[in-house]
Design a protein around this motif. Structure first.
Motif, short mmCIF file in Angstrom:
data_model
loop_
_atom_site.label_atom_id
_atom_site.label_comp_id
_atom_site.label_asym_id
_atom_site.label_seq_id
_atom_site.Cartn_x
_atom_site.Cartn_y
_atom_site.Cartn_z
N MET B 152 0.82 -1.20 0.00
CA MET B 152 0.00 0.00 0.00
C MET B 152 0.87 1.27 0.00
O MET B 152 0.55 2.26 -0.64
CB MET B 152 -0.92 -0.02 1.21
N LEU B 156 0.63 4.09 -2.78
CA LEU B 156 0.22 5.46 -2.46
C LEU B 156 1.32 6.45 -2.86
O LEU B 156 1.03 7.54 -3.38
CB LEU B 156 -0.06 5.55 -0.95
N ALA B 157 2.56 6.04 -2.65
CA ALA B 157 3.68 6.92 -3.01
C ALA B 157 3.70 7.17 -4.51
O ALA B 157 4.02 8.27 -4.96
CB ALA B 157 5.00 6.30 -2.56
N VAL B 160 1.06 9.93 -5.07
CA VAL B 160 1.15 11.29 -4.51
C VAL B 160 2.58 11.78 -4.28
O VAL B 160 2.76 12.92 -3.90
CB VAL B 160 0.36 11.38 -3.17
N GLN B 161 3.57 10.90 -4.49
CA GLN B 161 4.91 11.33 -4.14
C GLN B 161 5.85 11.39 -5.34
O GLN B 161 6.41 12.44 -5.63
CB GLN B 161 5.49 10.41 -3.06
N ALA B 205 -12.73 7.16 0.64
CA ALA B 205 -12.43 8.46 1.25
C ALA B 205 -11.63 8.29 2.54
O ALA B 205 -11.09 9.26 3.06
CB ALA B 205 -13.72 9.20 1.53
N SER B 206 -11.55 7.04 3.06
CA SER B 206 -10.68 6.80 4.22
C SER B 206 -9.23 6.90 3.80
O SER B 206 -8.35 7.13 4.63
CB SER B 206 -10.93 5.41 4.80
N LEU B 207 -8.95 6.70 2.53
CA LEU B 207 -7.56 6.69 2.06
C LEU B 207 -7.18 7.89 1.21
O LEU B 207 -6.08 8.40 1.32
CB LEU B 207 -7.31 5.41 1.26
N LEU B 208 -8.10 8.30 0.35
CA LEU B 208 -7.72 9.32 -0.63
C LEU B 208 -8.40 10.65 -0.37
O LEU B 208 -9.52 10.71 0.14
CB LEU B 208 -8.12 8.86 -2.04
N THR B 209 -7.72 11.72 -0.78
CA THR B 209 -8.39 13.01 -0.81
C THR B 209 -9.27 13.04 -2.06
O THR B 209 -9.06 12.26 -3.00
CB THR B 209 -7.37 14.16 -0.90
N THR B 212 -7.33 13.56 -5.38
CA THR B 212 -6.64 12.38 -5.90
C THR B 212 -7.65 11.38 -6.45
O THR B 212 -7.41 10.74 -7.48
CB THR B 212 -5.79 11.73 -4.80
N GLU B 239 -14.91 4.41 3.77
CA GLU B 239 -15.92 5.46 3.64
C GLU B 239 -16.19 5.77 2.17
O GLU B 239 -15.26 6.01 1.40
CB GLU B 239 -15.41 6.73 4.30
#
Lengths: 521, 341
Positions: B152, B156-157, B160-161, B205-209, B212, B239
């Motif tokens: 994960m 995710l990186a 967004v990174q 929505a628990s993980l992403l804005t 994104t 969520e």
């Protein structure tokens, strides 16, 4: 209440401050006051969140109108009982009336049979009368014949015979008329009998139905009594709800007092921290006095960089701090303060993991740059004497758990908070946790478990720590199951549960403070 | 109404005799057959029988034609561990460096022996239950599958990174994931599943804005669902409410929502479309008593109104949830009247 110290007052204090106190003392004091200020802000922010929750709780428990509904339920139940009793009574009367009617019908049936017997008797009698009339006529005819044989002497006898014949004819006529009348009476009587029999069947059905209704009414009454019991229970719950509302009012009052206290404490501590910083600055040689304001600027820049997700801003702040030759240890402290302030901003709102990840990325880069600047590893910096009291946390994923994101974010945040973190990585056995805790004299073990079944190692870890004589080491847990159901903490016997990296830092601080208070006592 | 009629009616917000109930019972099949979880999942030849016994036991409205969701990583070369007290878990990452993405060959899920068992299970269940109970298949969605293949954090990186890696590898990665998940979902539908659930654990929505989600997740979700010929249910495994406005127009028949998503608000945003499936907290089922489970289930049914099917929050009901609680969940649906739309 003392007003916050103004800038002029700070200058005055600085002016009279004994310059013989070494700068390190002010530095230590500044560090502590900043920590206390962070705690006061924390209390203030948490209290604001508490007030918002209280408002929602009060609105939820009040909006339901439970007491009103209960009252209505009580009234409705009372009416239902009365109506049911009235229906039962009416049905009872109807049943009695039906029983009377049945008895009357039975009596009428007997009288009807009697009437039919009487009609038969009358028919028999009229037949006898007709027969006698016929015989009388025959006798009269014979008498007339005999009177004719006698001649004139028989004329008077013939008159009598004629009269008898006439009487006989009339008797016969009357008898026939009676029989015709009997037939006329008998036909409607038969019809009535037929209707009567039909009505008897209907009556029997109606009686069965009303008896059934009587049973239903009795059951309804029993149910109404049961409902009365339920109503009592609901009323009991409503009473409790009122009690809860009263307690909520009490909590709200106390929360208000905490809020008032924090509102005074935060600006005062802010002013005190400014004063201490001013004193610290004053205690330094003039050439180094930029140091404190530069630290403040560094903290402010890092805070903004995290808040706005601007990694380049944090990078710039580190470059500036490096150029100003600020102490890496102090920068680490300020980094922690900035992270804490961001955490306070986020309290009471659910931020997605992505936001935490972005924050952690800035912390990670900044920590890396501070390490490079200090020319030594963070671990070496933490081993320094000034960091002697830094909490030691052993982190790892539970055995057979391979989800590293949460653990890595927590490790970063803890390092930024100045904790000494020993990260054991993925799928760590309880033995490895215990070995590391013993070797590094850990205060806390943090177990990350994304899968529910891997969290089962936590209670066993607690037991093993006790057996190894490390019962004082606190065990905290984090991971998706604990987010979905915070009550799982009790199930798995952890000392605390954190739902994000900031909470983990807060939790470790609180647990260590508890331990120290316990030891002090 | 048969369960299938009931669910189809609910999906179009038509009147139903009662709310459909679809508790995700996967591991419990092992218990029905007196097998250990490891044995049941390692050799998935008895899944259909396990599902069949579960229907006999609980009389719910759906059968599940997949053993567990991590099976989707097997054709990529991932290893999985089996456990006697929980679902299997992935024990090694297939993609260790972003540079590996360019070298990956998309496998055919239908040729992997383990997944062939899954398709056979779907066929077997179709023979037993087609038209009677809803037959449910599942895939890890294309946006989320990378998190199972590279972890994960790395996933995710990438979003967004590491901008340079994102530009270089994300489009190819998503193309690979879409090809694989599309083929796998279609194979399950062709084998007899009535609906396939696309599980997008990385898109919630628990993980992403929101930014994104809109930039990277939603376009993939749209493409994935459009590419599947058949009924699709979308699950964000977290969520969903904050993104509900963006999910409304996706061409899926059902949305599985999280336990914190307020059902009334979900319905209000969706309007008169889509079956809402949810959302009893699956972990709280562990310590609630049956009375509380029934109460919460009734509350959910009442709150959601028409167009709702009762289910646990994803991914599944844990192994050690008492049977009495599962019965209570089903009972609540049997006894709670819902109003027509």
């Amino acid at each position: 209440m003392l007003p916050p110290l103004e800038k002029g007052a700070i200058d005055t204090v600085s002016h009279y401050a004994p310059t013989s106190i070494p700068p390190d003392t002010f530095s230590e004091l500044s560090h502590r006051v900043h920590e206390h200020l962070a705690l006061a802000r924390d209390a203030q922010t948490s209290n604001q969140a508490l007030q918002a929750m209280l408002e929602r709780a009060k609105s939820a428990s009040g909006a339901s109108g439970f007491a009103g509904v209960t009252q209505q339920l009580v009234e409705t139940n009372k009416n239902l009982q009365e109506y049911t009793a009235a229906v039962g009574e009416a049905i009872g009367i109807a049943v009695a009336a039906f029983q009377d009617l049945e008895s009357t019908v039975r009596q009428f049936e007997q009288e009807f049979v009697l009437l039919r017997e009487r009609i038969d008797a009358i028919r028999k009698s009229t037949r006898k009368v007709s027969s006698i009339a016929l015989q009388s006529r025959m006798v009269a005819i014979n008498a007339s014949i005999e009177a004719a044989h006698i001649g004139a002497a028989g004329a008077g006898f013939n008159v009598v015979a004629q009269e008898v014949r006439d009487l006989s004819a009339k008797t016969s006529e009357i008898s026939n008329a009676v029989q015709e009348d009997l037939v006329a009476v008998e036909k409607p009587l038969e019809h009535t009998n037929q209707r009567f029999e039909e009505n008897q069947v209907t009556l029997a059905r109606a009686k069965a139905a009303i008896e059934g209704l009587d049973g239903t009414a009795k059951s309804m009454l029993a149910e109404a009594h049961a409902l009365a019991g339920v109503t009592d229970s609901v009323e009991g719950i409503a009473f409790k709800q009122v009690e809860i509302q009263e307690h909520l009012d009490g909590i709200e009052r106390h929360s208000l007092w905490v809020s008032q206290a924090a509102d005074v404490l935060v600006p005062n501590l802010g002013a005190t921290s400014d004063t201490v910083d001013a004193l610290w600055e004053h205690s330094l040689p003039p050439a180094q006095r930029h140091f404190v304001t530069s630290l403040q600027r560094f903290e402010a820049e890092i805070y903004e960089a995290i808040r706005r997700d601007e990694p380049h801003r944090a990078k710039w702040a580190v470059e500036e701090a490096t150029r100003a030759a600020l102490d890496p240890y102090e920068l680490l402290n300020r980094l922690s303060q900035a992270a804490t302030r961001n955490h306070l901003d986020q309290l009471g709102r659910d931020f997605p993991t992505e936001t935490i990840f972005r924050n952690a990325r800035i912390l990670e880069d900044t920590l890396g740059e501070l390490e490079a600047y200090a020319g030594e590893s963070l671990e070496c910096m933490q081993r320094a004497e000034r960091y002697a009291r830094a909490p030691v946390v052993v982190l790892g994923n539970a055995y057979e758990d391979y989800h590293d994101l949460g653990r890595r974010l927590v490790a970063l945040r803890m390092k930024a908070a100045g904790f000494k973190v020993i990260d054991l990585g993925l799928s760590v056995s309880n033995e490895a946790f215990i070995d590391a805790a013993g070797q590094h004299e850990a205060d806390v073990i943090g177990v990350s478990a994304l899968l529910l079944h891997t969290a089962v190692w936590i209670p066993r870890l607690k037991q093993s720590l006790h057996r190894a004589g490390l019962g004082g080491v606190k065990v905290i847990a984090g991971g998706a199951p604990f987010l979905v159901d915070p009550l799982l903490r009790e199930t798995f016997g952890a000392d605390g549960v954190a739902s994000n990296p900031n909470e983990a830092v807060r939790l470790v601080n609180a647990l260590l403070h508890q331990s120290m208070s316990g030891s002090a006592r | 109404m048969t369960p299938v009629e009931r669910i189809l009616a609910a999906a179009s917000l038509a009147p139903v005799d009662r709310a459909p109930v679809l508790p995700v019972l996967l591991q419990q099949g092992a218990r029905m057959l007196n097998r250990s979880l490891t044995d049941y999942f390692r050799n998935p030849a008895h899944l259909a029988e396990g599902q069949s016994r579960l229907i006999d036991r609980f009389n719910h409205d759906a059968v599940f034609a997949f053993p567990h969701i991590v099976q989707d990583t097997l054709p990529w070369g991932a290893g999985i561990d089996f456990h006697d007290d929980g679902p299997p878990s992935v024990n090694q990452m297939v993609i260790r460096r972003y540079e590996d993405i360019g070298q990956i060959r998309v496998p055919d899920p239908c040729t992997h022996p383990y997944l062939r068992h899954t398709l056979k299970t779907a066929e077997d269940l179709a023979r037993r239950y087609k038209g009677e109970r809803l037959i449910v298949g599942a895939v890890i969605g294309p946006f989320s599958l990378p998190s199972m293949l590279m972890g994960m954090g790395k996933s995710l990186a990438l979003l967004v990174q590491h901008e340079e890696y994102r530009r270089a590898f994300l489009p190819a990665l998503m193309e690979q994931m879409l090809a694989y998940t599309g083929r796998w979902a279609q194979a399950q539908l062709d084998a007899g599943c009535d609906i396939v659930v696309v599980a997008e654990g990385m898109a919630s929505a628990s993980l992403l804005t929101e930014q994104t989600f809109l930039e990277y997740a939603r376009p993939i979700l749209l493409e994935a669902i459009k590419g599947i010929k058949g009924l699709v249910g979308l699950e964000l495994v977290g969520e969903a409410l904050p993104f509900m406005g963006h999910l409304r127009d996706l061409p899926c028949a059902a949305l599985l929502v999280g336990s914190n998503d307020r059902l009334r608000e979900v319905r209000s945003i969706l309007g008169h479309q889509k079956l809402i499936i949810g959302n009893i907290n699956n972990l709280k089922l562990l310590h609630w008593d049956a009375e509380r489970v029934e109460f919460e289930a009734r509350r959910a049914i009442k709150e959601a109104g028409p167009g709702f099917a009762l289910c646990n929050q994803g991914p599944e009901i844990p192994w050690n949830v008492p049977d009495a609680n599962i019965e209570a969940l089903v009972r609540a649906a049997l006894h709670t009247r819902t109003l027509a739309a």
